[in-house]
Design an enzyme around this catalytic site. Structure first.
Site, PDB file in Angstrom:
ATOM      1  N   ASN A  42       9.911   0.699   3.280  1.00 47.29           N
ATOM      2  CA  ASN A  42      10.467   1.727   4.161  1.00 47.29           C
ATOM      3  C   ASN A  42      10.947   1.054   5.451  1.00 47.29           C
ATOM      4  O   ASN A  42      10.132   0.617   6.256  1.00 47.29           O
ATOM      5  CB  ASN A  42       9.371   2.769   4.437  1.00 47.29           C
ATOM      6  CG  ASN A  42       9.814   3.873   5.378  1.00 47.29           C
ATOM      7  OD1 ASN A  42      10.877   3.793   5.997  1.00 47.29           O
ATOM      8  ND2 ASN A  42       9.003   4.908   5.491  1.00 47.29           N
ATOM      9  N   HIS A  89      16.457   8.452   2.090  1.00 44.68           N
ATOM     10  CA  HIS A  89      15.590   7.557   2.867  1.00 44.68           C
ATOM     11  C   HIS A  89      14.546   6.973   1.908  1.00 44.68           C
ATOM     12  O   HIS A  89      13.983   7.687   1.081  1.00 44.68           O
ATOM     13  CB  HIS A  89      14.921   8.347   3.987  1.00 44.68           C
ATOM     14  CG  HIS A  89      13.843   7.585   4.663  1.00 44.68           C
ATOM     15  ND1 HIS A  89      14.034   6.306   5.143  1.00 44.68           N
ATOM     16  CD2 HIS A  89      12.536   7.901   4.912  1.00 44.68           C
ATOM     17  CE1 HIS A  89      12.896   5.874   5.660  1.00 44.68           C
ATOM     18  NE2 HIS A  89      11.980   6.813   5.543  1.00 44.68           N
ATOM     19  N   CYS A 103      12.616   8.100  11.046  1.00 42.07           N
ATOM     20  CA  CYS A 103      13.380   7.709   9.857  1.00 42.07           C
ATOM     21  C   CYS A 103      14.680   8.486   9.714  1.00 42.07           C
ATOM     22  O   CYS A 103      15.532   8.133   8.904  1.00 42.07           O
ATOM     23  CB  CYS A 103      12.524   7.884   8.603  1.00 42.07           C
ATOM     24  SG  CYS A 103      11.004   6.929   8.710  1.00 42.07           S
TER      25      CYS A 103
HETATM   26  N1  COA Z   1      -4.344   0.048  -1.838  1.00 44.96           N
HETATM   27  C1  COA Z   1      -5.346   0.571  -2.553  1.00 44.96           C
HETATM   28  N2  COA Z   1      -5.848   1.786  -2.327  1.00 44.96           N
HETATM   29  C2  COA Z   1      -5.314   2.509  -1.340  1.00 44.96           C
HETATM   30  C3  COA Z   1      -4.253   2.023  -0.547  1.00 44.96           C
HETATM   31  C4  COA Z   1      -3.774   0.743  -0.823  1.00 44.96           C
HETATM   32  N3  COA Z   1      -2.769   0.193  -0.131  1.00 44.96           N
HETATM   33  N4  COA Z   1      -3.921   2.962   0.351  1.00 44.96           N
HETATM   34  C5  COA Z   1      -4.733   4.022   0.143  1.00 44.96           C
HETATM   35  N5  COA Z   1      -5.569   3.748  -0.878  1.00 44.96           N
HETATM   36  C6  COA Z   1      -6.618   4.604  -1.439  1.00 44.96           C
HETATM   37  C7  COA Z   1      -7.090   5.656  -0.480  1.00 44.96           C
HETATM   38  O1  COA Z   1      -8.063   5.140   0.391  1.00 44.96           O
HETATM   39  C8  COA Z   1      -7.636   6.692  -1.431  1.00 44.96           C
HETATM   40  O2  COA Z   1      -8.901   6.316  -1.818  1.00 44.96           O
HETATM   41  P1  COA Z   1     -10.065   7.411  -2.022  1.00 44.96           P
HETATM   42  O3  COA Z   1      -9.534   8.323  -3.106  1.00 44.96           O
HETATM   43  O4  COA Z   1     -11.224   6.577  -2.413  1.00 44.96           O
HETATM   44  O5  COA Z   1     -10.183   8.100  -0.704  1.00 44.96           O
HETATM   45  C9  COA Z   1      -6.709   6.590  -2.639  1.00 44.96           C
HETATM   46  O6  COA Z   1      -6.075   5.315  -2.529  1.00 44.96           O
HETATM   47  C10 COA Z   1      -5.662   7.681  -2.710  1.00 44.96           C
HETATM   48  O7  COA Z   1      -5.079   7.817  -1.422  1.00 44.96           O
HETATM   49  P2  COA Z   1      -3.964   8.872  -1.131  1.00 44.96           P
HETATM   50  O8  COA Z   1      -3.613   8.780   0.319  1.00 44.96           O
HETATM   51  O9  COA Z   1      -4.324  10.203  -1.683  1.00 44.96           O
HETATM   52  O10 COA Z   1      -2.790   8.275  -2.044  1.00 44.96           O
HETATM   53  P3  COA Z   1      -1.366   8.850  -2.304  1.00 44.96           P
HETATM   54  O11 COA Z   1      -1.123   8.942  -3.741  1.00 44.96           O
HETATM   55  O12 COA Z   1      -1.070  10.044  -1.438  1.00 44.96           O
HETATM   56  O13 COA Z   1      -0.445   7.655  -1.785  1.00 44.96           O
HETATM   57  C11 COA Z   1       0.917   7.143   0.136  1.00 44.96           C
HETATM   58  C12 COA Z   1      -0.500   7.253  -0.414  1.00 44.96           C
HETATM   59  C13 COA Z   1       0.833   6.745   1.597  1.00 44.96           C
HETATM   60  C14 COA Z   1       1.646   6.072  -0.657  1.00 44.96           C
HETATM   61  C15 COA Z   1       1.620   8.499  -0.033  1.00 44.96           C
HETATM   62  O14 COA Z   1       0.816   9.535   0.439  1.00 44.96           O
HETATM   63  C16 COA Z   1       2.932   8.559   0.691  1.00 44.96           C
HETATM   64  O15 COA Z   1       3.852   7.833   0.386  1.00 44.96           O
HETATM   65  N6  COA Z   1       3.048   9.498   1.639  1.00 44.96           N
HETATM   66  C17 COA Z   1       4.260   9.672   2.376  1.00 44.96           C
HETATM   67  C18 COA Z   1       4.349   8.606   3.380  1.00 44.96           C
HETATM   68  C19 COA Z   1       5.699   8.486   3.943  1.00 44.96           C
HETATM   69  O16 COA Z   1       6.660   8.659   3.262  1.00 44.96           O
HETATM   70  N7  COA Z   1       5.763   8.156   5.208  1.00 44.96           N
HETATM   71  C20 COA Z   1       6.955   7.887   5.862  1.00 44.96           C
HETATM   72  C21 COA Z   1       7.786   9.076   6.012  1.00 44.96           C
HETATM   73  S1  COA Z   1       9.261   8.578   6.679  1.00 44.96           S
END
Ligand code: COA
Length: 329
Positions: free
Chosen positions: A286, A256, A115
């Site tokens: 993204n 980003h 990214c």
């Molecule tokens: N729909 C519903 N539930 C979902 C889901 C979806 N699309 N994706 C994950 N979950 C669930 C998980 O399984 C988890 O369930 P559990 O508590 O029963 O285990 C719960 O939601 C929380 O998951 P978590 O990963 O802790 O959520 P989060 O608040 O961290 O959000 C992201 C997840 C991926 C949105 C977040 O971590 C993020 O944006 N991270 C950075 C990613 C990024 O920027 N990547 C690119 C960098 S360039």
């Protein structure tokens, strides 16, 4: 000190037609529009058509930038395409773009820094222009990231989208330089957090690798999130320090577009008011290396930046990599 400086002469972007909404994804995986919007800020994303390639999108964005500047493709000295979803491993994607836009036999290569690819490419192009041997460079971030997405994995498939953005860089005398400063970095201790495991020399594509979906994006979301905020804020502060610019002089923070919560936290860390933080991930998700040039092109096209205004670009991605740049429009 070089006798030369660099300016962004024009911008362009291309967004594929097909829209995939959160409701569409509800039909594919166990997710909800409400979860996606609350956790990420994304409402919909665009996905390239089946036969549409990364270089098709890159060429469209690049052509627009050239047209707006009134510069002929034949005048280009350099094309750099930042992408993690190249048309082919080799030849590099910039060579396809060179042919598609009808450029001459200019230097053409791709950069993979996930990214951060666009900001890394901008820095490389600026250095090459400052060296004096190149006058016009087309720098493009383009992604058909949908090719890497596992559409059965709800933790990643909701996040990404396709598209391309471009800037035309022009060499100018040093006293007209508007590429003020940058800051690039990486930490290879975190390669495992965000990656596509199969397809390279470490894990060649095999039937087994595909059966196990190792050819798709794997991400440790929560850990990536935390590192992203620190790395983006740090890179932005360092680039501003090098540019001699304070946050009140920044018209736009153009981050980003990975997650709205990451962007808000970076904005708060930098003490920039929300209305000067550009967000469009609700519409595109993204788009990796394409996200900053798409966002900047929208700002320029909407006339939301005036000559002399300063923009702060900041990115974070797989690697882990981070990057920031301060430019004057
Ligand atoms: N729909 C519903 N539930 C979902 C889901 C979806 N699309 N994706 C994950 N979950 C669930 C998980 O399984 C988890 O369930 P559990 O508590 O029963 O285990 C719960 O939601 C929380 O998951 P978590 O990963 O802790 O959520 P989060 O608040 O961290 O959000 C992201 C997840 C991926 C949105 C977040 O971590 C993020 O944006 N991270 C950075 C990613 C990024 O920027 N990547 C690119 C960098 S360039």
């Amino acid at each position: 000190m070089s006798a030369y400086g660099v300016k962004i002469a024009s911008t362009g972007s291309y967004i594929p037609e097909r829209v995939v909404t959160n409701l569409d994804l509800e039909r594919l995986v166990d997710t909800s529009d409400e979860w996606i919007q609350t956790r990420t800020g994304i409402r919909e994303r665009h996905v390239a058509a089946e036969g549409e390639t990364t270089s098709d999108m890159a060429a469209a964005a690049g052509r627009t930038a050239l047209d707006r500047a009134g510069i002929s493709p034949a005048d280009l000295d350099l094309i750099i395409v930042a992408t993690l979803s190249p048309d082919t491993f080799f030849p590099n994607t910039a060579c396809y773009v060179q042919r598609k836009i009808g450029a001459g036999k200019c230097a053409s290569f791709s950069i993979e820094a996930a990214c951060c690819g666009f900001l890394y490419s901008l820095d490389v192009a600026a250095s090459m222009l400052r060296g004096g041997g190149f006058k016009y460079a087309l720098v493009i971030g383009a992604e058909k990231i949908s090719m890497h997405v596992d559409w059965t994995d709800r933790t990643t498939c909701v996040l990404f989208g396709d598209g391309a953005g471009a800037v035309l860089l022009e060499r100018v005398p040093a006293d007209r330089n508007t590429f003020l400063a940058s800051s690039l970095g990486a930490d290879g201790n975190y390669t495992h957090l965000l990656r596509v495991p199969a397809g390279g020399s470490a894990m060649p594509i095999t039937h087994e690798a595909i059966d196990q979906r190792e050819n798709t994006i794997k991400m440790a979301g929560r850990e990536t999130f935390k590192l992203a905020v620190n790395a983006m804020a740090g890179a932005a502060e360092e680039a501003m320090r090098r540019a001699g610019v304070t946050i009140d002089q920044v018209r736009w923070l153009v981050p980003h577009q990975a997650n709205k919560r990451i962007i808000s936290m970076v904005g708060q860390r930098l003490h920039i008011p929300e209305e000067r933080v550009y967000i469009n991930l609700d519409r595109y998700g993204n788009t990796s290396a394409a996200s900053i040039p798409i966002a900047f092109d929208e700002i320029v096209r909407a006339d939301r930046i005036a000559p002399g205004d300063t923009a702060l670009f900041v990115a974070f991605g797989g690697g882990l990599t981070w990057a920031a740049a301060v430019v004057r429009w």
